[in-house]
Design a protein around this motif. Structure first.
Motif, mmCIF file in Angstrom:
data_model
loop_
_atom_site.group_PDB
_atom_site.id
_atom_site.type_symbol
_atom_site.label_atom_id
_atom_site.label_comp_id
_atom_site.label_asym_id
_atom_site.label_seq_id
_atom_site.Cartn_x
_atom_site.Cartn_y
_atom_site.Cartn_z
ATOM 1 N N ASP A 116 0.851 -1.180 0.000
ATOM 2 C CA ASP A 116 0.000 0.000 0.000
ATOM 3 C C ASP A 116 0.896 1.242 0.000
ATOM 4 O OD1 ASP A 116 0.986 0.200 2.595
ATOM 5 O OD2 ASP A 116 -0.888 -0.446 3.525
ATOM 6 N N ASP A 117 0.308 2.413 0.057
ATOM 7 C CA ASP A 117 1.096 3.646 -0.028
ATOM 8 C C ASP A 117 2.106 3.752 1.109
ATOM 9 O OD1 ASP A 117 -0.261 4.352 -2.286
ATOM 10 O OD2 ASP A 117 -1.601 5.779 -1.301
ATOM 11 N N GLU A 118 1.702 3.346 2.313
ATOM 12 C CA GLU A 118 2.595 3.451 3.457
ATOM 13 C C GLU A 118 3.761 2.487 3.336
ATOM 14 O OE1 GLU A 118 4.474 4.413 6.978
ATOM 15 O OE2 GLU A 118 3.052 5.516 5.726
ATOM 16 N N LEU A 119 3.488 1.268 2.901
ATOM 17 C CA LEU A 119 4.574 0.306 2.737
ATOM 18 C C LEU A 119 5.518 0.749 1.628
ATOM 19 C CD1 LEU A 119 5.870 -2.324 3.603
ATOM 20 C CD2 LEU A 119 4.324 -3.545 2.057
ATOM 21 N N THR A 120 4.974 1.303 0.557
ATOM 22 C CA THR A 120 5.831 1.820 -0.520
ATOM 23 C C THR A 120 6.739 2.917 0.017
ATOM 24 O OG1 THR A 120 4.191 1.291 -2.220
ATOM 25 C CG2 THR A 120 5.839 2.956 -2.774
ATOM 26 N N ARG A 121 6.184 3.806 0.820
ATOM 27 C CA ARG A 121 6.996 4.876 1.420
ATOM 28 C C ARG A 121 8.100 4.300 2.296
ATOM 29 N NH1 ARG A 121 8.100 7.205 5.784
ATOM 30 N NH2 ARG A 121 6.728 5.838 6.990
ATOM 31 N N GLN A 122 7.768 3.303 3.089
ATOM 32 C CA GLN A 122 8.766 2.686 3.959
ATOM 33 C C GLN A 122 9.875 2.018 3.157
ATOM 34 O OE1 GLN A 122 6.758 -0.048 6.581
ATOM 35 N NE2 GLN A 122 5.366 1.520 7.384
ATOM 36 N N ARG A 123 9.491 1.304 2.098
ATOM 37 C CA ARG A 123 10.476 0.538 1.329
ATOM 38 C C ARG A 123 11.399 1.444 0.495
ATOM 39 N NH1 ARG A 123 9.450 -2.594 4.566
ATOM 40 N NH2 ARG A 123 8.427 -4.626 4.357
ATOM 41 N N THR A 124 10.932 2.615 0.135
ATOM 42 C CA THR A 124 11.753 3.492 -0.693
ATOM 43 C C THR A 124 12.504 4.550 0.116
ATOM 44 O OG1 THR A 124 9.848 4.935 -1.117
ATOM 45 C CG2 THR A 124 10.282 3.182 -2.717
ATOM 46 N N ALA A 125 12.134 4.726 1.383
ATOM 47 C CA ALA A 125 12.737 5.793 2.192
ATOM 48 C C ALA A 125 14.243 5.631 2.333
ATOM 49 C CB ALA A 125 12.080 5.833 3.573
ATOM 50 N N GLY A 126 14.722 4.408 2.414
ATOM 51 C CA GLY A 126 16.151 4.186 2.610
ATOM 52 C C GLY A 126 16.942 3.960 1.338
ATOM 53 N N LEU A 127 16.311 4.141 0.200
ATOM 54 C CA LEU A 127 17.001 3.915 -1.070
ATOM 55 C C LEU A 127 17.712 5.182 -1.533
ATOM 56 C CD1 LEU A 127 14.332 1.909 -3.126
ATOM 57 C CD2 LEU A 127 16.045 1.043 -1.520
ATOM 58 N N VAL A 128 18.900 5.034 -2.042
ATOM 59 C CA VAL A 128 19.596 6.167 -2.640
ATOM 60 C C VAL A 128 18.770 6.727 -3.795
ATOM 61 C CG1 VAL A 128 21.669 6.911 -3.853
ATOM 62 C CG2 VAL A 128 21.861 5.293 -1.954
ATOM 63 N N ALA A 129 18.162 5.827 -4.571
ATOM 64 C CA ALA A 129 17.359 6.260 -5.719
ATOM 65 C C ALA A 129 16.083 6.970 -5.291
ATOM 66 C CB ALA A 129 17.007 5.053 -6.599
ATOM 67 N N GLY A 130 15.595 6.667 -4.103
ATOM 68 C CA GLY A 130 14.418 7.341 -3.583
ATOM 69 C C GLY A 130 13.111 7.003 -4.265
ATOM 70 N N ARG A 131 13.044 5.845 -4.939
ATOM 71 C CA ARG A 131 11.834 5.471 -5.676
ATOM 72 C C ARG A 131 11.811 3.972 -5.884
ATOM 73 N NH1 ARG A 131 13.382 3.882 -10.728
ATOM 74 N NH2 ARG A 131 15.357 4.709 -11.522
ATOM 75 N N MET A 132 10.649 3.462 -6.261
ATOM 76 C CA MET A 132 10.539 2.074 -6.682
ATOM 77 C C MET A 132 11.296 1.892 -7.998
ATOM 78 S SD MET A 132 8.457 0.317 -4.557
ATOM 79 C CE MET A 132 7.615 -0.992 -5.465
ATOM 80 N N GLY A 133 11.880 0.715 -8.173
ATOM 81 C CA GLY A 133 12.526 0.405 -9.431
ATOM 82 C C GLY A 133 11.538 -0.129 -10.449
ATOM 83 N N GLN A 134 11.990 -0.228 -11.690
ATOM 84 C CA GLN A 134 11.182 -0.765 -12.777
ATOM 85 C C GLN A 134 11.802 -2.077 -13.264
ATOM 86 O OE1 GLN A 134 8.230 0.744 -13.625
ATOM 87 N NE2 GLN A 134 8.752 2.099 -11.903
ATOM 88 N N ALA A 135 10.960 -2.959 -13.774
ATOM 89 C CA ALA A 135 11.436 -4.268 -14.206
ATOM 90 C C ALA A 135 12.509 -4.165 -15.281
ATOM 91 C CB ALA A 135 10.266 -5.107 -14.705
ATOM 92 N N ASN A 136 12.402 -3.157 -16.149
ATOM 93 C CA ASN A 136 13.406 -3.027 -17.215
ATOM 94 C C ASN A 136 14.743 -2.496 -16.708
ATOM 95 O OD1 ASN A 136 12.846 -0.308 -16.855
ATOM 96 N ND2 ASN A 136 11.934 -0.019 -18.877
#
Length: 252
Positions: free
Chosen positions: A201-221
């Motif tokens: 959900d939106d909250e889990l997405t925020r949690q999972r991306t918060a610690g990424l250098v990229a700051g976002r979800m990745g794409q399959a490609n």
């Protein structure tokens, strides 16, 4: 001069191909001239559509079906792949399952379902493929793990355990089967796919991306080229490694 990363004419079996990541992996191998076996379980329409797409681009494909956790079913779809496309040069163990569940709430059945698909399935399909690779003197196996194998994640203990097991299995396979068969793993970070869409959900997405250098979800490609690279001769000196494609979530 030949291209060390070329996969032209090689036969690739991708398990769990109709998923978001699996489809892009298949597309990447097809772009590089490989013959692609599109494996699925109960997703015939999606698999057929992917085959039509790849064949329109000049790739040779076959659609195969079977449960990766079933010994005989796996043997059958491996045999069907080789009957249609020739001996398997590359195996991508991509089939997976992810479901939320806390340790204090999870049933043994729920635990075993994740471990069965995400870990047992890797062993079972590999067991039916790598013998032929050894006999022919060459082959590459890429096992799909996850950054959560290293980080852990609240509510996803079974998935974390299974994907950590995949890394241990990858290293053991590399030592047992190398140098003839190269075995490596790819550990993506949070990637936008139908599987994560169903779990995040939106909250889990925020949690999972918060610690990424990229700051976002990745794409399959953004993951598929790493898989293809590990399958290629350009990775000929890479054995038992985990390639982290995770936007900087895990640095190893």
């Amino acid at each position: 001069m030949s291209d060390a990363t070329s996969l032209a004419g090689r036969t690739v079996l991708v398990t769990g191909a109709p998923g978001g990541l699996g489809q892009e992996i298949c597309r990447e191998f097809a772009r590089q001239g490989a013959h692609v076996a599109i494996h699925h379980l109960g997703q015939a329409e999606q698999a057929a559509a992917l085959a039509v797409e790849l064949e329109a681009q000049g790739a040779k494909t076959v659609v195969v079906e079977g449960d990766v956790t079933d010994w005989d079913a796996a043997a059958a779809f491996v045999a069907a792949t080789e009957d249609a496309l020739g001996p398997i040069d590359v195996l991508v163990n991509n089939a997976g399952y992810m479901a939320a569940g806390r340790i204090l709430d999870m049933t043994l059945e729920e635990w075993r379902r994740t471990l069965s698909i995400d870990l047992d399935g890797v062993f079972i399909v590999s067991r039916h493929v790598v013998g032929g690779m050894i006999e022919r003197g060459n082959g590459s196996v890429i096992n799909m793990s996850s950054q959560l194998a290293a980080k852990g994640a609240e509510d996803f203990s079974s998935y974390c355990a299974a994907k950590a097991g995949v890394l241990g299995l990858t290293r053991a396979m590399a030592r047992e089967l190398g140098p003839t068969v190269r075995v490596n793993a790819v550990a993506p970070g949070p990637i936008t796919t139908p599987m994560t869409a169903a779990s995040f959900d939106d909250e889990l997405t925020r949690q999972r991306t918060a610690g990424l250098v990229a700051g976002r979800m990745g794409q399959a490609n953004e993951v598929a080229p790493a898989v293809a690279f590990l399958a290629s001769d350009g990775a000929s000196f890479i054995h038992g490694q985990t390639l982290h494609v995770n936007g900087g979530g895990v640095m190893a």
